[in-house]
Design a protein around this motif. Structure first.
Motif, PDB file in Angstrom:
ATOM      1  N   ALA A 202      -3.479 -18.434  -0.447  1.00  0.00           N
ATOM      2  CA  ALA A 202      -3.753 -19.270   0.652  1.00  0.00           C
ATOM      3  C   ALA A 202      -4.052 -18.384   1.927  1.00  0.00           C
ATOM      4  O   ALA A 202      -4.553 -19.086   2.980  1.00  0.00           O
ATOM      5  CB  ALA A 202      -2.603 -20.411   0.409  1.00  0.00           C
ATOM      6  N   GLY A 203      -3.516 -17.014   2.382  1.00  0.00           N
ATOM      7  CA  GLY A 203      -4.077 -17.061   4.008  1.00  0.00           C
ATOM      8  C   GLY A 203      -3.227 -17.599   4.972  1.00  0.00           C
ATOM      9  O   GLY A 203      -3.583 -17.242   6.176  1.00  0.00           O
ATOM     10  N   LYS A 204      -1.818 -16.800   3.901  1.00  0.00           N
ATOM     11  CA  LYS A 204      -0.522 -17.854   5.086  1.00  0.00           C
ATOM     12  C   LYS A 204       0.532 -16.135   5.313  1.00  0.00           C
ATOM     13  O   LYS A 204       1.138 -16.681   6.267  1.00  0.00           O
ATOM     14  CB  LYS A 204       0.245 -19.337   5.080  1.00  0.00           C
ATOM     15  CG  LYS A 204      -1.062 -20.234   5.121  1.00  0.00           C
ATOM     16  CD  LYS A 204      -0.101 -21.069   4.709  1.00  0.00           C
ATOM     17  CE  LYS A 204      -1.486 -22.630   4.849  1.00  0.00           C
ATOM     18  NZ  LYS A 204      -0.431 -23.329   3.991  1.00  0.00           N
ATOM     19  N   LEU A 205       0.149 -15.080   4.825  1.00  0.00           N
ATOM     20  CA  LEU A 205       0.703 -14.805   4.411  1.00  0.00           C
ATOM     21  C   LEU A 205       0.310 -12.901   4.360  1.00  0.00           C
ATOM     22  O   LEU A 205      -0.753 -13.326   3.232  1.00  0.00           O
ATOM     23  CB  LEU A 205       2.710 -14.532   3.420  1.00  0.00           C
ATOM     24  CG  LEU A 205       3.473 -13.422   3.812  1.00  0.00           C
ATOM     25  CD1 LEU A 205       3.626 -13.407   4.844  1.00  0.00           C
ATOM     26  CD2 LEU A 205       4.417 -13.413   2.618  1.00  0.00           C
ATOM     27  N   PHE A 206       0.573 -11.382   4.624  1.00  0.00           N
ATOM     28  CA  PHE A 206       0.071 -10.382   4.343  1.00  0.00           C
ATOM     29  C   PHE A 206       0.466  -9.521   4.374  1.00  0.00           C
ATOM     30  O   PHE A 206       0.730  -8.835   5.380  1.00  0.00           O
ATOM     31  CB  PHE A 206      -1.310 -10.082   5.508  1.00  0.00           C
ATOM     32  CG  PHE A 206      -1.815 -11.718   5.897  1.00  0.00           C
ATOM     33  CD1 PHE A 206      -3.310 -12.057   5.218  1.00  0.00           C
ATOM     34  CD2 PHE A 206      -1.758 -12.539   7.087  1.00  0.00           C
ATOM     35  CE1 PHE A 206      -4.056 -12.512   5.589  1.00  0.00           C
ATOM     36  CE2 PHE A 206      -3.084 -13.983   6.910  1.00  0.00           C
ATOM     37  CZ  PHE A 206      -3.915 -14.401   6.349  1.00  0.00           C
ATOM     38  N   PRO A 207       1.746  -9.063   2.844  1.00  0.00           N
ATOM     39  CA  PRO A 207       1.161  -7.843   2.896  1.00  0.00           C
ATOM     40  C   PRO A 207       1.350  -6.572   3.535  1.00  0.00           C
ATOM     41  O   PRO A 207      -0.362  -6.457   4.034  1.00  0.00           O
ATOM     42  CB  PRO A 207       1.338  -7.772   1.447  1.00  0.00           C
ATOM     43  CG  PRO A 207       1.023  -9.017   1.345  1.00  0.00           C
ATOM     44  CD  PRO A 207       0.152  -9.730   1.866  1.00  0.00           C
ATOM     45  N   LEU A 208       2.167  -6.322   4.406  1.00  0.00           N
ATOM     46  CA  LEU A 208       1.242  -4.443   4.628  1.00  0.00           C
ATOM     47  C   LEU A 208       2.291  -3.168   4.087  1.00  0.00           C
ATOM     48  O   LEU A 208       3.498  -3.477   3.934  1.00  0.00           O
ATOM     49  CB  LEU A 208       2.152  -5.344   6.298  1.00  0.00           C
ATOM     50  CG  LEU A 208       1.757  -3.965   7.230  1.00  0.00           C
ATOM     51  CD1 LEU A 208       0.888  -4.069   8.506  1.00  0.00           C
ATOM     52  CD2 LEU A 208       2.974  -3.180   7.494  1.00  0.00           C
ATOM     53  N   TYR A 209       1.626  -2.277   3.938  1.00  0.00           N
ATOM     54  CA  TYR A 209       1.831  -1.373   3.195  1.00  0.00           C
ATOM     55  C   TYR A 209       1.394  -0.170   4.670  1.00  0.00           C
ATOM     56  O   TYR A 209       0.762  -0.701   5.382  1.00  0.00           O
ATOM     57  CB  TYR A 209       1.783  -1.123   1.777  1.00  0.00           C
ATOM     58  CG  TYR A 209       1.893  -2.313   0.811  1.00  0.00           C
ATOM     59  CD1 TYR A 209       2.947  -1.757   0.061  1.00  0.00           C
ATOM     60  CD2 TYR A 209       0.316  -3.084   0.566  1.00  0.00           C
ATOM     61  CE1 TYR A 209       3.647  -2.247  -0.855  1.00  0.00           C
ATOM     62  CE2 TYR A 209       1.947  -3.717  -0.010  1.00  0.00           C
ATOM     63  CZ  TYR A 209       2.641  -3.418  -0.931  1.00  0.00           C
ATOM     64  OH  TYR A 209       3.362  -4.819  -2.532  1.00  0.00           O
ATOM     65  N   ARG A 210       2.218   1.168   4.367  1.00  0.00           N
ATOM     66  CA  ARG A 210       1.313   1.889   5.017  1.00  0.00           C
ATOM     67  C   ARG A 210       1.901   3.555   4.484  1.00  0.00           C
ATOM     68  O   ARG A 210       2.274   3.572   3.327  1.00  0.00           O
ATOM     69  CB  ARG A 210       2.820   2.443   6.496  1.00  0.00           C
ATOM     70  CG  ARG A 210       4.241   2.632   5.691  1.00  0.00           C
ATOM     71  CD  ARG A 210       5.337   2.191   6.796  1.00  0.00           C
ATOM     72  NE  ARG A 210       5.315   1.004   7.386  1.00  0.00           N
ATOM     73  CZ  ARG A 210       5.967   0.505   8.453  1.00  0.00           C
ATOM     74  NH1 ARG A 210       6.906   1.118   9.373  1.00  0.00           N
ATOM     75  NH2 ARG A 210       6.916  -0.516   8.788  1.00  0.00           N
TER      76      ARG A 210
END
Ligand SMILES: Nc1nc2c(ncn2[C@@H]2O[C@H](COP(=O)(O)OP(=O)(O)OP(=O)(O)O)[C@@H](O)[C@H]2O)c(=O)[nH]1
Ligand SMILES: [Mg+2]
Length: 654
Positions: A202-210
């Protein structure tokens, strides 16, 4: 079903390097190429390899953890944002790469806006952790503050149950039901994973990797994340086919290839599909070859399913158009060039019309080039996004057609509109031709472009002819009469028209329509429009007075400065003409510490219109391609009637 993902970022963030690693680790390519060694798989064009920047989006495919992906590596330089935006339409998901050194840049904001407008689930990848100065925590703060994105560290999160306490809390805080369960101590690990999936879709949470794309560190973790967290394709291969054109290329053999994203159903070679023609009418076209592109190479395929990227020959589609179910729905693009430049070449050696043909071919691939042909002066000019694009165009023209070119000075791309309604009349009647058109031009909402409506009864002029007039209204950019700049924000209303039973031919209504628009403009109160940027400047507090004075000098508008620790942020709006060289100036007086971010805002009435009009020396009565005059017939011969006299001669009542 497979899904398509786009790799996006500002320039040099490491998209191509990351894509290379993804394809290598997933086994699509056997050797790892490198941008800096000029052998990257996806940067295969000459200009790209020489300069080490991506110009053309390129696609490939890979498999990870049993899921199939198609990947598009996009260009990150703002000059090629048209190419980036076209690729975005084909994406079911996106990886937004941000350098952990440079952080969120102005172009990152542009990309982010497009992603949110299209509601594409997005995963962040913080890159270049190996570099001195990498500060992932600072960049995460920027993502939250500047982009306003709810990003969460998903490293190593793929097996459910592997969520940290912090991540669990963050997910629960975004979902009331889960929060309640969580506070009562009743939330199971799968509940967090399920909710996370929903929030991501739904575009409310955005996973982040590095990680570090250059060495591959963190890349497999990201791949796990793509396989684990991006939503599945919601379409069936058995539905009637629907495919969206996102790119056009001319291959080495001169064939026109259209790149498609399959949205539903299955595409096959030699299949018939409905498409919408230039005239706005639906008709059927047949796919020739069906291809799958992997970097520079393609192979023929026998079918393409939903989620897949493929390419076809034989279809006349333009980027943004649909083939099959839903043909005629076009998606629109928001990137637009704000500059134009004249093409200069040796006219003794190359005929301008030959060169025009080549430019039209390039325009077919990059519609934003908006090639303009000045018939009277035999000059070609192009719309451009920036200086780097001109360098690349020079290289492409040399490589493809062997012609050395230069470009004249970049000029602001003005537009024109009108301040009050006016009726325009056009009549075209050389011997054995006939068409008459009366139109009302009305000022319309800023940013609305050209629109069309009819108040003419079909008893008076048949629907066929009316549709044809509509097509002529949209088939080209009409020119204003102040500077010859494109007309915009005008509603064109068909009032009446007349055809001849025997003598009206295809092109007659084109002539009458164009002339009616120009005749109206000659008598209208025209307004010159210039492009404005929305800007944001970050500088040391002591420099804010200087910045505000500069913006005032450009007749721009500023909000009061906001304090951010030791620096201040000043936002506002100002003309492109004033701001285009400002980055350089800012770098100089802030000793490299100031930050300027620019986004196109909208066109506004030009403050120094008289000066610009004077400079352009445009004479609307001598613009042969865009005549405001009419042609009538008397004693078996056509004769021209000047626009100012034309009303008296019209056959229909005024
Ligand atoms: N030190 C370091 N350098 C990197 C890393 N990733 C990419 N680079 C280098 O950064 C430069 C730009 O990398 P690209 O992969 O071409 O960046 P890009 O985002 O594709 O650039 P454009 O397509 O032109 O926008 C190259 O010289 C890469 O070798 C990284 O993780 N660490
Ligand atoms: Mg690249």
């Amino acid at each position: 079903l497979p899904i398509s993902i786009a790799i996006l970022a500002h320039v040099d963030a490491g998209k191509t390097t990351l894509s290379e690693q993804i394809l290598y680790r997933a086994g699509t390519i056997r050797t790892l190429g490198r941008v800096d060694r000029q052998n990257a798989f996806l940067d295969f064009g000459t200009a790209e390899r020489e300069r080490g920047i991506t110009v053309f989006a390129a696609q490939s495919e890979f498999c990870w953890k049993g899921r199939e992906f198609h990947l598009i590596d996009t260009p990150g330089h703002a000059d090629f944002s048209g190419e980036m935006e076209r690729s975005l339409q084909a994406a079911d998901g996106a990886v937004l790469v941000i350098s952990a050194v440079e952080g969120v840049q102005s172009h990152t904001e542009t990309v982010w806006k497009l992603l949110r407008n299209r509601q594409i689930p997005t995963i962040f990848f913080l890159n270049k952790l190996d570099r001195i100065g990498a500060d992932p925590e600072r960049v995460i703060q920027e993502i939250r503050k500047i982009l306003g994105a709810e990003c969460a560290d998903f490293a190593g999160s793929c097996q459910s149950g592997n969520f940290s306490e912090e991540l669990c809390e963050q997910i629960a805080s975004l979902d009331d039901n889960l929060l309640e369960q969580y506070l009562e101590g009743n939330a199971a690990p799968e509940d967090f994973a399920d909710t996370a999936r929903k929030l991501i879709a739904a575009g409310k949470l955005f996973p982040l990797y590095r990680g570090t794309a250059l060495t591959g560190e963190g890349v497999e973790d990201l791949l796990d994340g793509l396989a684990c967290w991006l939503p599945e394709m919601d379409a069936s291969p058995d539905d009637p086919p629907r495919a969206l054109a996102y790119q056009v290329r001319h291959d080495k053999q001169g064939g026109r290839v259209v790149y498609l994203k399959v949205e539903q159903g299955t595409l096959r070679p030699r299949q018939e599909l409905t498409v919408c023609g230039q005239d706005g009418e639906l008709h059927s076209e047949k796919i020739g070859e069906l291809r799958r592109y992997n970097g520079p190479k393609f192979s023929p395929i026998s079918e393409a399913k939903p989620g897949e990227l493929c390419a076809v020959t034989g279809l006349s589609l333009m980027p943004g158009q649909i083939a099959g179910e839903g043909a005629g729905e076009n998606s629109s693009f928001s990137m637009q060039p704000l500059l134009s430049a004249e093409l200069l070449f040796d006219e003794d050696q190359y005929h301008p019309l030959t060169v025009l043909g080549w430019m039209r071919e390039l325009e077919d691939e990059e519609p934003l080039l908006g090639i303009e042909w000045n018939e009277e002066m035999k000059k070609i000019s192009v719309h451009i996004m920036g200086e780097i694009q001109l360098e690349i165009l020079t290289g492409i023209l040399e490589e493809r057609y062997g012609i050395p070119v230069r470009f004249g000075e970049c000029q602001i791309l003005y537009r024109e509109t009108i301040a009050a309604p006016i009726v325009g009349y056009g009549h075209f009647e050389p011997l054995r031709h006939y068409a008459e058109v009366h139109l009302r031009l009305e000022p319309a909402e800023p940013g609305s472009g050209i629109s069309f409506a009819s108040e003419c009864r079909t008893d008076d002029l048949s629907a066929n002819w009316q549709n044809l007039i509509r097509t002529h209204v949209f088939e080209k950019e009409h020119r204003g009469v102040l500077t010859g700049s494109p007309l915009t924000d005008v509603k064109i209303v068909l009032l009446s028209g007349r055809a001849h039973l025997k003598h009206t031919e295809g092109g007659d209504f084109r002539e009458a329509t164009y002339r009616a628009i120009r005749q109206g403009l000659m008598r209208a109160q025209s307004v010159l429009l210039e492009p404005w940027y929305a800007f944001s400047v970050e500088v040391e507090a002591s420099l804010s007075g200087r910045v505000i004075a500069d913006i005032q000098r450009m007749v721009g508008e500023c909000q009061p400065p906001e304090t951010l620790g030791e620096t201040v942020r000043i936002t506002g709006f100002a003309p492109v003409a004033g701001l285009r060289g400002y980055a350089r100036e800012l770098t100089a007086f802030s000793r490299g510490k100031g930050r300027l971010s620019l986004q196109f805002d909208r066109y506004r009435p030009c403050k120094n219109a008289a000066e610009v009009i004077e400079e352009r020396h445009y004479n609307p009565e001598r613009d042969g391609e865009n005549s405001p005059d009419s042609v009538f017939c008397s004693h078996g011969a056509g004769f021209p009637v000047k626009w100012s006299e034309a009303e008296r001669f019209m056959h229909l009542p005024l």
